[in-house]
Design a protein around this motif. Structure first.
Motif: not given
Ligand code: C2O
Length: 576
Positions: A62, A64, A104, A106, A108, A397, A399, A457, A459
């Motif tokens: 993902h 971010h 960043w 990461h 998911h 967070h 998206h 969501h 985080h």
């Molecule tokens: Cu850093 Cu759903 O994300």
């Protein structure tokens, strides 16, 4: 000037020992961990070919904070915009970069990024308003760190043995994936320090002894410079700060990341909740330990003002109110809820349902009973009112955009009173991850001008995995006109045995028949209160474990295995 950046990544297990206390498996890319910090420039095209070489886990990437305007299928979350990439499979993420700042990337996939598959990413702004006001850029990540693998900790976390939902406490904190970091600096210079919290759980206070921080960016949004001695940076948040060095070199100065221990249910005596690094002016001089602080007074990001001066959007056309709580379900485990539902991933990725259900795509019902789907109309101004029924802080967070934080209550304020709203910020701060105060509320506002399926969501990875997630399906009919799933993404699904069409249950005939869909565990049996579960479990733990567990597991409606809690040996003393 725009470049095409090609990445060819093999995601594999390796081992590392970033806090010097315990070697453990970590997820690296092309044999490298910590992962590379990526550098993009606005306008670049990114083509990242991700091969899952893990062997035993699915994966995903993902990006971010990326808007992914027109490329929702490249966003990354499994069961939402793609299938989880199974071991041995390869998926290409291909998108253009139309934003700037500190971000960043990461994994998911469930519980996976805390195993190390996360790193900072910088997008250079050709029109940087602070260009010329600093000499050099530095990237600094902060994170918490666990000695046990998250996947095992997760089994114990969402379990009848943990009915209160106590999150495992990290074993240490890291700065650039190490401790005692030395950053050589030159006197008189000004640095733009790009900070990202890539941790799983803990927010951190951050300060540099003897130096002022001037905040100029949050989550990709340039702000008017705001001076402070300390910031508070939650998991997934980013800050850029300008820091001007002193004009002499007799001393070195400690920089400290200090995990917010209010988030922890217990404070193990061996835990060093600080991570320290030094601005090194003079290699010969001492690097003395930072002074202990008795209280923290970080900058309140609500007061930041974007450089572009964007005003508060007009009143909302559509308001989503989410009441959040933590509670137990019939399996005795603790879950997180929005409006009495805990998120469960649908069988068909939600974006794929949008693309294969024609005009029914505008009906939230087809996306599943426990998928917390909200359909937004194109270009509506949307408010999200979030009421925290929990006594913890949560970094939320969204998206696909940044949003305006138009109101945030202090802690213990209760629910937002929509019939008698307080004044909203006139030029609100914008970012993509914000703190919600304990038993407080906030209001986010944005314009639904980015067709796609976007997750919202907490985080904190523990909470994300226990269901603190909603899905916004923005302008579904526009998505159908603008998005096509590439063949290699569909191939990943067929390799993994995932369905790619129809409603949440994969029904393509009757879109309103959800038979066979993924569901949350049933509620607690009647007369079986969460308090009862807590009492029962604690008495079990106190008693002779083996027998009682066997008897009790025989009676209880349990479907999961007894988790193996793998607590590592207590860490050794941490040298200061
Ligand atoms: Cu850093 Cu759903 O994300």
């Amino acid at each position: 000037m725009a470049a095409t950046l090609n990445y060819d990544w093999n995601v594999t297990w390796m081992t590392a020992n970033p806090d010097g206390m315990m070697e453990r498996p970590v997820i690296g890319i092309n044999g490298q961990w910590p992962l590379p910090v990526l550098n993009f420039t606005r306008g670049d095209r990114v083509i990242a070919k991700v091969h899952n070489g893990l062997g035993n886990e699915s994966t995903s990437i993902h990006w971010h904070g990326f808007y992914q305007n027109g490329t929702n299928e490249m966003d990354g979350p499994p069961h939402v915009t793609q299938c989880d990439i199974p071991p041995g499979a390869t998926m290409v993420y291909n998108f253009t970069v139309d934003q700037t700042g500190t971000y960043w990337y990461h994994s998911h996939s469930r519980g996976q990024y805390p195993e190390g598959l996360r790193q900072a990413l910088v997008i250079t702004d050709p029109e940087n308003p602070y260009a010329g006001q600093y000499d050099e850029e530095l990237v600094l990540t902060l994170s918490d760190w666990y000695h046990d693998q998250f996947r095992y900790l997760l089994e114990g976390f969402i379990s009848v043995t943990n009915p209160t939902g106590a999150e495992p406490v990290p074993n240490s904190a890291l700065m650039n994936d190490t401790q005692d970091l030395m950053i050589p600096v030159e006197q008189g210079k000004t640095y733009l320090l790009r900070l990202a919290n890539v941790g799983a759980f803990a927010s951190q206070y951050f300060w540099i002894e003897g130096h002022t921080l001037r905040i100029v960016e949050v989550d990709g949004v340039w702000t008017d410079a705001a001076e402070t001695d300390m910031i508070y940076i939650t998991s997934a948040q980013r800050y850029s700060v300008l820091v001007t060095m002193k004009n002499e070199t007799s001393q070195n100065y400690a920089m400290v990341g200090s995990m917010d221990t209010e988030l922890f249910d217990s404070l193990p005596p061996t835990l060093n909740y600080n991570v320290t690094g030094w601005l090194v002016y003079n290699d010969q001089a001492e690097k003395s330990a930072p002074a202990e602080l008795s209280s923290f007074n970080p900058y309140d990001d609500f007061n930041l003002r974007p450089v572009d001066g964007m005003e508060c959007l007009p009143d909302a056309d559509y308001t989503v109110t989410l009441n959040m709580k933590m509670d137990n379900l019939g399996d005795g485990a603790n879950y997180a809820f929005f409006n009495n539902r805990t998120y469960v991933m649908p069988k068909v990725p939600t974006l794929y349902s949008v693309l294969t259900t024609g005009s029914a795509a505008t009906d939230p019902a087809i996306y599943g009973t426990d998928s917390l789907a909200y359909v937004l109309e194109k270009n509506d101004v949307v408010d999200i009112i979030l009421n925290n029924g929990d006594d913890g802080k949560h970094p939320f967070h969204l998206h696909g955009r940044n949003f305006q934080l138009i109101y945030r209550s202090p802690e213990n304020a209760g629910h937002f009173d929509a019939s008698n709203p307080p004044p909203f910020a006139t030029v609100p701060m914008r970012r993509d991850t914000v703190t919600l105060e304990p038993l407080g509320n906030f209001v986010l506002r944005f314009r639904a001008d980015n067709p796609g399926v976007w997750l919202f969501h907490c985080h904190i990875e523990w909470h994300m995995d226990s269901g603190l997630v909603a899905a916004f399906i923005e302008a579904p009919l526009d998505i159908q006109r603008s998005i096509t799933i590439p063949d290699d993404h569909l191939q990943v699904c067929s390799t993994g045995g995932f369905m790619t069409a129809g409603n949440a249950a994969g029904n393509t005939e009757d879109l309103y028949d959800l038979t066979g869909e993924n569901r949350a565990p049933p509620p607690l049996p009647e007369g079986f209160t969460p308090g009862g579960i807590v009492a029962l479990v604690f008495s079990c733990i106190a008693a002779v474990l083996g027998m009682i567990f066997i008897v009790w597991y025989g009676m209880a409606p349990i479907t999961t295995q007894i988790p193996t809690r793998r607590f590592s040996d207590p860490p050794e003393e941490v040298g200061e």
